[in-house]
Design a protein around this motif. Structure first.
Motif: not given
Length: 131
Positions: A72, A76, A108, A112-113
């Motif tokens: 994570a 980011r 990833h 995450q998004y």
């Protein structure tokens, strides 16, 4: 543990707060070292001088595993780099974020998004400037 984290304010914790300290120390190590593709939960355990099992035990109640926390943070970082460097090659961004390939970065970012690098870049260029 203190030597590994130098700057962490460990003095505010009592020995009975060891679990809190280990979690905070691990979070700090992730923040500092996530861009290293060889950085893993085993690395954290080694730096904190605890066994891998002890480390995982301290995170049993957390919603994310150690590997998910590292992933994570890498996502980011990748997102931030995609937004601030829209013309930079995705391979470079993946590498700088600690991810081993653009496919891993894409995975990833989607986890995450909910979107891949192209959508993140295009949404960043379409966003109105903040004042």
């Amino acid at each position: 543990i203190c030597a590994a984290l130098g700057e962490l304010n460990y003095e505010k914790y009592r020995l009975s707060d060891n679990g809190v300290f280990i979690r905070q120390a691990a979070d700090e190590l992730i923040r500092r070292h996530h861009c290293d593709p060889d950085f893993t939960p085993d690395t954290i355990a080694r730096l904190l001088h605890v066994s891998r099992r002890q480390l995982y035990r301290h995170f049993e109640q957390e919603p994310q595993s150690m590997a998910e926390l590292i992933g994570a943070q890498r996502a980011r970082t990748a997102r931030s780099l995609l937004v601030t460097n829209p013309t930079r090659p995705a391979e470079d961004i993946a590498t700088e974020s600690g991810l081993t390939s653009t496919a891993t970065m894409r995975s990833h970012l989607r986890a995450q998004y909910g979107m891949g690098p192209k959508v993140i870049r295009s949404s960043a260029t379409k966003a109105p400037p903040t004042t």
